[in-house]
Design a protein around this motif. Sequence first.
Motif, mmCIF file in Angstrom:
data_model
loop_
_atom_site.group_PDB
_atom_site.id
_atom_site.type_symbol
_atom_site.label_atom_id
_atom_site.label_comp_id
_atom_site.label_asym_id
_atom_site.label_seq_id
_atom_site.Cartn_x
_atom_site.Cartn_y
_atom_site.Cartn_z
ATOM 1 N N ASN A 266 0.822 -1.204 0.000
ATOM 2 C CA ASN A 266 0.000 0.000 0.000
ATOM 3 C C ASN A 266 0.861 1.261 0.000
ATOM 4 O O ASN A 266 0.493 2.268 -0.612
ATOM 5 N N ARG A 267 1.996 1.208 0.678
ATOM 6 C CA ARG A 267 2.879 2.370 0.738
ATOM 7 C C ARG A 267 3.499 2.702 -0.614
ATOM 8 O O ARG A 267 3.934 3.835 -0.839
ATOM 9 N N TYR A 268 3.590 1.730 -1.507
ATOM 10 C CA TYR A 268 4.194 1.971 -2.819
ATOM 11 C C TYR A 268 3.479 3.120 -3.538
ATOM 12 O O TYR A 268 4.120 3.958 -4.182
ATOM 13 N N ALA A 269 2.155 3.170 -3.417
ATOM 14 C CA ALA A 269 1.395 4.244 -4.056
ATOM 15 C C ALA A 269 1.809 5.598 -3.506
ATOM 16 O O ALA A 269 1.928 6.583 -4.247
ATOM 17 N N ARG A 270 2.029 5.679 -2.198
ATOM 18 C CA ARG A 270 2.468 6.944 -1.595
ATOM 19 C C ARG A 270 3.893 7.294 -2.021
ATOM 20 O O ARG A 270 4.200 8.456 -2.312
#
Length: 817
Positions: A447-451
């Motif tokens: 999920n952090r990849y998008a950020r």
Amino acid sequence: MRLLVLTPCLALLACGSPRPQLGGVELSAEKDTFSATDTVSKKALLEAFTTGTGAYAPAAVRTAKSRVELQYGSFKFTDGPGAWTEGRRFQWDDVRTGLSKGSWRDAQGQPVVTLEASTTGVGELRLEWKAVDAATNRLSLAFRCAGSDHFLGFGGQADGVDHKGHTVPIWTSEPGIGKQMENDEYPDLWFLVGTRHASSYGLPTWLSNRGYLGVAETDRRSVFELCSVREDAWRVEVWGNAFTLWVFAGSPMKSLEAGTGRVLGRPMRPPPIAFAPWSEALFGSASVRREAEALRDAGVPSSVIWTEDFRGGTWQGDSYRLVEDWDLDRTLYPNAEAVAAELQSKGFGWLAYYNTFIEEGSRVHAEAAAGGHFVRADGGAQYVFTGATFKPMGLADLSRPETREWVKSYMRRALDVGFTGWMADFGEWLPHDAVLASGEDPLEAHNRYAREWVKLNAEVLAERAADGRQRVFFARSGWLGSNEYTPVAWAGDQRTSFQLDDGLFTVIPMGINLGLAGVSTYAHDIGGYQSATNPPATKELFFRWTSLGALSPVMRTHHGTAPRQQWRWDTDAETAAHFKRWAQLHVQLYPYLDAHSAEAEATGVPIVRSLALHFPREERAWTTADEYLLGGGMLVAPVYVEGATSRKVWVPKGEWVLLDGAGDARVSAAEGGVELDVPAAVGELPVLLRAGMVVPLLPARVQTLQRGVAGVEDLDDVQDERRLWLVTGANGGLRERDGTTYVAQVSETTRIAQDGVELPACSVLLTRGCVDSSGPRVVVRMRSAGVLEVPGHVLTVDGPARRYDVEVLRPTRTLGP
């Protein structure tokens, strides 16, 4: 030792039944239950569900293995078996001012899940839950569900705004084409169709009508069963052994302000061009030049041209697909530097396109292999999956500093050519079982990849900020904290259709739901994008989507997957006139949109607003998914049904004015609101303005929000002019970003006067300080800022020495009961 533990309890609560108060929220654990109650409203925000078993025990943990399938950026999770260990009785272990500790215990009295409760401010409750068994990888909390409960938000959800009765998994993924909306199950073609809540920008945050905003702060996958498995309970399950549950108590506006200030992040400030129409152009330098010239020749306002195929494109039948390489295609755009300079001279920025895919066989693939830039598979080889082009792909490892710099190097080259930004596409595809250079667990990094993707883009543009050029990118994926790095968030790839599963309608609830997480500068593709399973956009669809785009923060066209068949703004003369009219309104709305953008940056309250933010006492405000407030006082009711010539509009309590070319009408709504059947020809869209509202507009002649453009009416040319819509009937006002304030107050005055001097009618010689009654509405041409009296109202303008033309909306006819 026992006395030491109890002493804080004795001092704070007189012992017995501890009820710590943290930030104005009282925590109570009595008779085998746990609750959080707002001490001001006396409402129970959270009530543990005590009669369930297994996953529906008040607290439960287990260890399980899941099967995860990845295809085309979509993920299918099949959880394995594993018995739940139940926490059935809550016990405080230590109660102190500002921090309290307790635990849910099993039938034998052994701790199962611990809690540290603290506060970061008034109305802010921080509940840190942790499984005692470190091996646990599922943690569940169950709460009581009442028949009146509503759960709004959860990021970019397309099916509606109230998700009660649904199971909402939060895991960044491809949304699918033609989403399955009937239930929460995986359809047979889950990897193409998409599940009901598959989202590029799903977020574990929700707005409750009990009086709080909730955020499950975790990077792990989470699942929310919102009274869907049991009607009397809802629960949150995190695929990890710990998470923080934030509860921001208060009104919806206040709780959103607190939540964006602590966890979700406040919106990044966009440049002015974000609020001007954007146009697309493909197929090479000559085509881009023609588009720019056509827009200017037709007088259609536009500040940006975006060219998705700057890196090349190929035809597959009627579909046009981008080349998955990262270099400028010098065959299509041999003189890109000259094109960029010409566009700039005409008042256009020029946007390109980027993602983090690395296609096998491309030049960039060989470079990535040599530089070690790939996300890896177990064993160290490049992780290979079938990408969006149905070819083998790798993915750039953004956890590796050297790879981040490598990705940035391509974006810097585009800026050197003269591009001023790009679409930052995708961000959802990090495999669940990838091996990252950082050593992070991919289930936590996914999920952090998008950020990290939007952060990287923001960092590149920030490097050039000193030269004063307006630059912007837009992204479709995001995560907790993405707000501060994302100037524009867009809805993704909807169908080019009226279909309710994935067409025009879906961008309305998506914008509302994202707004409840503080996402403010919101965009979508006028006409839609995806024509794989449906025809390209028709004239009617383009008309309807154009008006919706004009009354959105960002108005942007798209060529679609079948650009030769997709209806365009210049397909015929009638469409060109329609598009010009709405584009003109959109660019005129810049001061209004920018004022609310400034408010969003300061408070987290977005430009596109759920009706529940302003009307929390109105039951219908919590379920309305096809209307929204644009800013604080403009109610927008898009028409999204093919062939419709009217629509029912629910108008919340208060005084409103329905804008109507045939003559504005006043609408008075009592408690519970009023529903009207409003005519809406294919070129129209129902819009109501709240009484007391002041809407500042630029003059109609403005063509671009770029600055310093010779021969084109730009932002500099009109900065000293405002046309104001003044809606009489209530007190209100607005503050622009530059500090200009407009205060409207109901008055008994019957004259039209400025600063105490009655104003005459306008004449050829008298163009300021006069009243123009020649049109359908009275327009007062103020001499400058000051105090203006009109019948029934006083407007105080405090700002620069601009020319203010005040258009008074004071209708004489009334609609509704």
